[in-house]
Design a protein around this motif. Structure first.
Motif, PDB file in Angstrom:
ATOM      1  N   GLN A 137     -75.037  28.001 -44.905  1.00 52.17           N
ATOM      2  CA  GLN A 137     -75.966  27.026 -45.471  1.00 52.17           C
ATOM      3  C   GLN A 137     -77.107  27.750 -46.169  1.00 52.17           C
ATOM      4  OE1 GLN A 137     -75.186  27.125 -42.181  1.00 52.17           O
ATOM      5  NE2 GLN A 137     -73.728  25.469 -41.994  1.00 52.17           N
ATOM      6  N   GLY A 138     -76.761  28.819 -46.837  1.00 55.04           N
ATOM      7  CA  GLY A 138     -77.754  29.495 -47.662  1.00 55.04           C
ATOM      8  C   GLY A 138     -78.670  30.432 -46.896  1.00 55.04           C
ATOM      9  N   ASP A 139     -79.373  31.228 -47.683  1.00 53.15           N
ATOM     10  CA  ASP A 139     -80.385  32.100 -47.105  1.00 53.15           C
ATOM     11  C   ASP A 139     -81.494  31.245 -46.485  1.00 53.15           C
ATOM     12  OD1 ASP A 139     -81.609  34.653 -46.643  1.00 53.15           O
ATOM     13  OD2 ASP A 139     -82.958  34.238 -48.303  1.00 53.15           O
ATOM     14  N   SER A 140     -81.635  30.015 -46.945  1.00 52.84           N
ATOM     15  CA  SER A 140     -82.605  29.105 -46.332  1.00 52.84           C
ATOM     16  C   SER A 140     -82.348  29.021 -44.835  1.00 52.84           C
ATOM     17  CB  SER A 140     -82.484  27.695 -46.921  1.00 52.84           C
ATOM     18  OG  SER A 140     -82.658  27.722 -48.305  1.00 52.84           O
ATOM     19  N   ASN A 191     -83.132  32.236 -42.974  1.00 44.43           N
ATOM     20  CA  ASN A 191     -84.565  32.395 -42.709  1.00 44.43           C
ATOM     21  C   ASN A 191     -85.014  31.543 -41.530  1.00 44.43           C
ATOM     22  OD1 ASN A 191     -84.856  34.220 -44.723  1.00 44.43           O
ATOM     23  ND2 ASN A 191     -85.693  32.797 -46.221  1.00 44.43           N
ATOM     24  N   HIS A 210     -90.564  31.873 -49.405  1.00 43.81           N
ATOM     25  CA  HIS A 210     -89.757  30.701 -49.727  1.00 43.81           C
ATOM     26  C   HIS A 210     -90.037  29.608 -48.697  1.00 43.81           C
ATOM     27  CE1 HIS A 210     -85.790  28.520 -50.006  1.00 43.81           C
ATOM     28  NE2 HIS A 210     -85.988  28.764 -51.281  1.00 43.81           N
ATOM     29  N   THR A 247     -91.110  38.995 -48.604  1.00 43.18           N
ATOM     30  CA  THR A 247     -90.069  38.842 -49.612  1.00 43.18           C
ATOM     31  C   THR A 247     -89.820  40.173 -50.320  1.00 43.18           C
ATOM     32  OG1 THR A 247     -90.910  36.612 -49.935  1.00 43.18           O
ATOM     33  CG2 THR A 247     -89.368  37.427 -51.574  1.00 43.18           C
ATOM     34  N   ASP A 274     -86.929  39.211 -46.415  1.00 43.43           N
ATOM     35  CA  ASP A 274     -86.174  38.143 -47.083  1.00 43.43           C
ATOM     36  C   ASP A 274     -85.652  38.727 -48.396  1.00 43.43           C
ATOM     37  OD1 ASP A 274     -85.075  35.939 -48.265  1.00 43.43           O
ATOM     38  OD2 ASP A 274     -86.900  34.714 -48.266  1.00 43.43           O
ATOM     39  N   ALA A 319     -83.287  37.485 -50.514  1.00 40.98           N
ATOM     40  CA  ALA A 319     -82.465  36.474 -51.180  1.00 40.98           C
ATOM     41  C   ALA A 319     -81.920  36.985 -52.512  1.00 40.98           C
ATOM     42  CB  ALA A 319     -83.281  35.204 -51.395  1.00 40.98           C
ATOM     43  N   TRP A 320     -82.726  37.767 -53.201  1.00 40.05           N
ATOM     44  CA  TRP A 320     -82.365  38.207 -54.566  1.00 40.05           C
ATOM     45  C   TRP A 320     -81.965  39.671 -54.602  1.00 40.05           C
ATOM     46  CZ3 TRP A 320     -82.189  34.760 -58.475  1.00 40.05           C
ATOM     47  CH2 TRP A 320     -82.760  33.515 -58.210  1.00 40.05           C
ATOM     48  N   SER A 324     -79.126  35.912 -49.806  1.00 38.80           N
ATOM     49  CA  SER A 324     -78.312  34.892 -50.474  1.00 38.80           C
ATOM     50  C   SER A 324     -77.197  35.650 -51.180  1.00 38.80           C
ATOM     51  CB  SER A 324     -79.111  34.153 -51.545  1.00 38.80           C
ATOM     52  OG  SER A 324     -80.138  33.396 -50.998  1.00 38.80           O
ATOM     53  N   HIS A 384     -74.680  34.702 -52.418  1.00 40.58           N
ATOM     54  CA  HIS A 384     -74.223  33.985 -53.628  1.00 40.58           C
ATOM     55  C   HIS A 384     -75.153  34.184 -54.811  1.00 40.58           C
ATOM     56  CE1 HIS A 384     -77.252  30.719 -53.370  1.00 40.58           C
ATOM     57  NE2 HIS A 384     -77.269  31.073 -52.098  1.00 40.58           N
ATOM     58  N   LYS A 385     -76.409  34.562 -54.565  1.00 42.14           N
ATOM     59  CA  LYS A 385     -77.343  34.601 -55.697  1.00 42.14           C
ATOM     60  C   LYS A 385     -77.051  35.769 -56.621  1.00 42.14           C
ATOM     61  CE  LYS A 385     -81.424  31.980 -54.325  1.00 42.14           C
ATOM     62  NZ  LYS A 385     -82.657  32.061 -53.538  1.00 42.14           N
TER      63      LYS A 385
HETATM   64  C1  LIG Z   1     -83.435  31.232 -52.979  1.00 44.37           C
HETATM   65  C2  LIG Z   1     -84.277  31.819 -51.932  1.00 44.37           C
HETATM   66  C3  LIG Z   1     -84.047  31.544 -50.584  1.00 44.37           C
HETATM   67  C4  LIG Z   1     -83.041  30.531 -50.132  1.00 44.37           C
HETATM   68  O1  LIG Z   1     -81.751  30.884 -50.460  1.00 44.37           O
HETATM   69  P1  LIG Z   1     -80.554  29.812 -50.532  1.00 44.37           P
HETATM   70  O2  LIG Z   1     -79.377  30.694 -50.458  1.00 44.37           O
HETATM   71  O3  LIG Z   1     -80.725  29.105 -51.833  1.00 44.37           O
HETATM   72  O4  LIG Z   1     -80.686  28.894 -49.380  1.00 44.37           O
HETATM   73  C5  LIG Z   1     -84.817  32.199 -49.646  1.00 44.37           C
HETATM   74  N1  LIG Z   1     -85.767  33.068 -50.006  1.00 44.37           N
HETATM   75  C6  LIG Z   1     -86.033  33.339 -51.283  1.00 44.37           C
HETATM   76  C7  LIG Z   1     -87.108  34.334 -51.623  1.00 44.37           C
HETATM   77  C8  LIG Z   1     -85.310  32.717 -52.303  1.00 44.37           C
HETATM   78  O5  LIG Z   1     -85.599  32.967 -53.567  1.00 44.37           O
END
Ligand SMILES: *Cc1c(COP(=O)(O)O)cnc(C)c1O
Length: 770
Positions: free
Chosen positions: A233-236, A239, A260, A324, A352, A354-355, A391, A393-394
């Motif tokens: 369910q995502g990086d959300s 976290n 985030h 981040t 974090d 994510a990117w 993430s 997938h990102k």
């Molecule tokens: C996009 C993002 C998330 C969440 O990631 P998802 O995979 O979209 O749930 C968490 N932290 C940061 C910094 C992000 O940019």
């Protein structure tokens, strides 16, 4: 198996009449008869092209005496192809086609990298073809990572299903016209692989057993973690899991203000008492890193002791810190330096990322990601437990929502699997989508071995080319001297130093190989004018070249505003008409990403659009032509006006209200904390909150997070005081509100703010007055 390709790279004579040539052709025919496709090339240049573009290559026959083709290297063509294969493919079976030379004449590395030799006249063509096809099949099976392999086997067995999901491999969809349309659109394969957790052969995501467990362990190895967990369910969710696990109710959490939303959600569910850390900012309004002075022990202690909520916390110091890395704009930290600094204040550190899931796979990012912090670099009892959430997938190749948590536990704050798993299960699902799990498994396998670096390097290389070309365009227009100057820039150093000889080179003249491989070229050197961030130390922060920030005229990195300017929102709106959707837009900057999905020269279309925009601007083209959607949507406001006029008016507004400066103050002067975030959420559930217009919000306490994009960083957190009408927050929000009113069609994206569609008034969620 029809999807495998065999590369045959042999000299041109092999197409001729000789006996050996006839044999090679019969080998080719035998391979094709065995169900494989053949790509037949006659020099190393063409072989390179096939290797670069066809990831389906499953075996290769390479002649040692292959001509080099367009390649300048001194090596033989055969050697060049072998080296290329070694860089891109992990254990691809390669057969060396021998003419007169003996195996003993070959360099040792060659003997080590091939699986066999072919003397075309010595064995029968069908025997050789059979050996090659068998090796290709074995390779194709061997490259499959654990879960994906098991899933394919399971699917190949064609068993009936007696479990959920009820569509039973897609069959249920076939019973209605709309279902049929769905089935045909996505295809039987996806639906057949959508299985229930009761399929034991595939393992369990919650128990981390079977092929799923194996896949997680494989990912841990690839990403350099001790423990890796797949999260769907995502990086959300990652976290929230890490936050929920790391800090107990009423304990202190140190939280990067540049975080985030999901980090905040972690604080709400855990009941933590956040103490925020403030990143530095520059004149463009870009958020920088948390500077060293913000994370050292003394300053953290001062932040904690001046925070009324933290003073009543149940923990003495902070149990957890989260920040981040890299930031949205591509700023990444010296991971060890941050870990050492944070270690004095907390036993658990969460990056974090994510990117930033690709960081481990390219030397440019060495030491810049969470999992690089381990006992080797940071021995001793002080090392914190490190979490990295990504993430996948990102920026790697995985399906949306597919994400991972990586952990390197330290004795100071043990992470026992069964405890951590409680947090995972609380935020997880008992019905995972197996294609997503397979995509995580594959994303890890794609980065494993030499091809990982190769893939990241392609994105880095293209980004470097684009960055250099942008500077060259400026120089060319200047040199032509017959038109107004180029006004777009790229946020990057103007010059770099080659550490090999100390030479200082203008950025656009630096060898691309230097920029591709030398991290110091991208360091934010303390005091350098181009980045504009104060308080950094040498090597502490690096700009990631694949996150490219375009700058528009109007302001510089120190915040000095010019008489004229082009707000980036106008550029972004124009780019959208050209089907170029950018990642993020600030007042005078726009962010574009160079990801692994890049193709060579894709950026040419962006450069072209920027040049067209400039031509339109120079000619003061009518808005009807530049932004037809805008004038159609707001004819009374924009019809009959020109591009320059709009830019200038908008720039004038940003300048007169000093929006960038107000934003800066709103970020630097944190609102006063009044109650913990969880308290606000409890009130929200029971009618204890309400929407309040900005004009009436002074003196109130915010109940929800307010994030304004640009720049996408929260300006107000739940439980914080909104402040006075002329305090930083309300001044900034009011300026933004009036900007939105004046420029319909360009409004800011605001999360946690409700815009009245008629009046344009902003409303924010506040605690009700008692
Ligand atoms: C996009 C993002 C998330 C969440 O990631 P998802 O995979 O979209 O749930 C968490 N932290 C940061 C910094 C992000 O940019």
């Amino acid at each position: 198996m029809t999807d495998s390709t065999i590369l045959i790279a042999v000299p041109e004579q092999a197409r001729g009449e000789g006996v050996g040539a006839g044999q090679l052709r019969r080998i080719r025919d035998g391979i094709e008869a065995g169900g494989c496709a053949v790509r037949w090339v006659s020099d190393a240049g063409d072989a390179d092209a096939v290797l670069r573009t066809e990831a389906g290559v499953a075996a290769a026959l390479v002649a040692w005496d292959l001509p080099a083709g367009g390649r300048a290297d001194a090596e033989s063509g055969g050697a060049a192809v072998l080296r290329h294969i070694g860089r891109r493919f992990h254990r691809l079976p390669v057969f060396l086609v021998m003419a007169d030379e003996g195996v003993r004449d070959l360099p040792l590395w060659v003997s080590e990298s091939v699986v066999g030799y072919v003397w075309p006249l010595e064995d029968t063509p069908s025997f050789i073809a059979g050996r090659v096809t068998a090796a290709a099949r074995a390779y194709q099976e061997a490259v499959l990572p654990p879960f994906f392999r098991a899933l394919r086997r399971f699917d190949d067995a064609h068993a009936y299903s007696w479990h959920t999901p009820a569509h039973a491999g897609g069959v249920a969809f076939l019973k209605s016209p709309v279902g049929r349309a769905f089935h045909d659109y996505f295809g039987e394969r996806l639906l057949r692989s959508d299985l229930s957790i009761s399929v034991e052969a595939l393992g369990s995501l919650f128990e981390h057993t079977g092929p799923i467990g194996e896949a997680e362990r494989n990912a841990a190895r690839v990403f350099g973690a001790d423990l890796t967990y797949f999260v769907l369910q995502g990086d959300s969710t990652c976290n929230r899991v890490v936050g929920h696990f790391s800090v107990a109710r009423d304990e202190i959490a140190l939280v990067d203000r540049n975080c985030h939303k999901s980090v905040l959600h972690g604080l709400v569910v855990s009941g933590a008492r956040p103490v925020y850390l403030v990143p530095t900012r520059n004149g463009y309004g870009l958020a920088g890193p948390l500077p060293p002075a913000e994370i050292d022990a003394a300053s953290v202690t001062a932040r904690i002791s001046s925070n009324p909520l933290a003073r009543e916390a149940s923990s003495e110091g902070a149990e957890y810190a989260v920040f981040t890395n890299s930031t949205y704009d591509g700023l990444c930290y010296d991971a060890l330096a941050t870990a050492r600094a944070f270690a004095a204040s907390t036993p658990r550190l969460h990056f974090d990322e994510a990117w930033f899931a690709y960081a481990r796979f390219h030397p440019l990012y060495a030491g810049r990601y969470g999992m690089s912090v381990g006992p080797a670099g940071f021995p001793g009892p002080e090392r914190p437990t490190v979490f990295a959430t990504q993430s996948t997938h990102k920026l790697l190749a995985a399906l949306s929502q597919s994400a991972m948590v990586h952990v390197r536990p330290a004795p100071r704050a043990p992470v026992e699997h069964h405890r951590f798993n409680e947090a995972l299960m609380m935020h997880g699902t008992t019905s995972p989508l197996y294609p997503m799990i397979a995509s995580l498994d594959v994303a890890a396998a794609m980065m494993d071995g030499p091809q990982g670096e190769c893939l990241v390097d392609e994105a880095v290389t293209e980004a470097v080319r684009f960055r250099q070309e942008m500077v060259r365009v400026r120089r060319r227009i200047e040199a032509a001297g017959d038109r107004p100057p180029w006004f777009f820039g790229v946020w990057q150093p103007d010059a770099v130093t080659d550490p090999a000889n100390g030479d200082r080179l203008p950025f656009e003249e630096a060898p691309a190989d230097l920029l591709r491989t030398e991290p110091s070229c991208w360091h934010l050197e303390p005091g350098a004018a181009w980045h504009g961030f104060p308080g950094l130390t040498r090597g502490y922060c690096m700009l990631d070249p694949v996150k490219v920030t375009l700058t528009c005229p109007g302001v510089d990195a120190t915040g000095d505003m010019a008489d004229w300017g082009i707000p980036a929102r106008v550029l972004t709106a124009y780019l959208a008409t050209r089907d170029i959707v950018v990642e993020k837009t600030d007042s005078y900057t726009t962010l574009v990403l160079f990801s692994m999905g890049i193709t060579k020269g894709k950026w040419g279309t962006l450069l072209d659009a920027l040049m067209d925009f400039k031509a339109l601007y120079d000619a003061d083209a009518p808005l009807d032509r530049v932004l037809p959607g805008l004038t159609a949507g707001h004819p009374g406001r924009y019809a009959g006006r020109g591009l320059r006029e709009l830019c200038q008016e908008m720039h004038g507004q940003l300048r007169s209200v000093r929006l960038v400066e107000l934003l800066d103050r709103a970020f630097q002067e944190l609102p006063a904390p009044v109650v913990p975030p969880q308290h606000c959420y409890q009130r929200l559930l029971r009618g204890g909150t309400e929407r309040v217009p900005l004009g009436q919000a002074s003196g109130r306490v915010a109940a929800a997070m307010v994030t304004v994009t640009p720049p996408g960083i929260p300006v107000l957190m739940p439980g914080e005081a909104v402040g006075d009408p002329d305090g930083p927050l309300l001044r900034y929000m009011s300026a933004l509100e009036s900007f939105d009113r004046r420029f319909p069609g360009f409004h800011s994206e605001t999360h946690g703010v409700e815009r009245d569609p008629d009046s344009g008034d902003y409303r924010i969620e506040c605690l009700r007055l008692a």
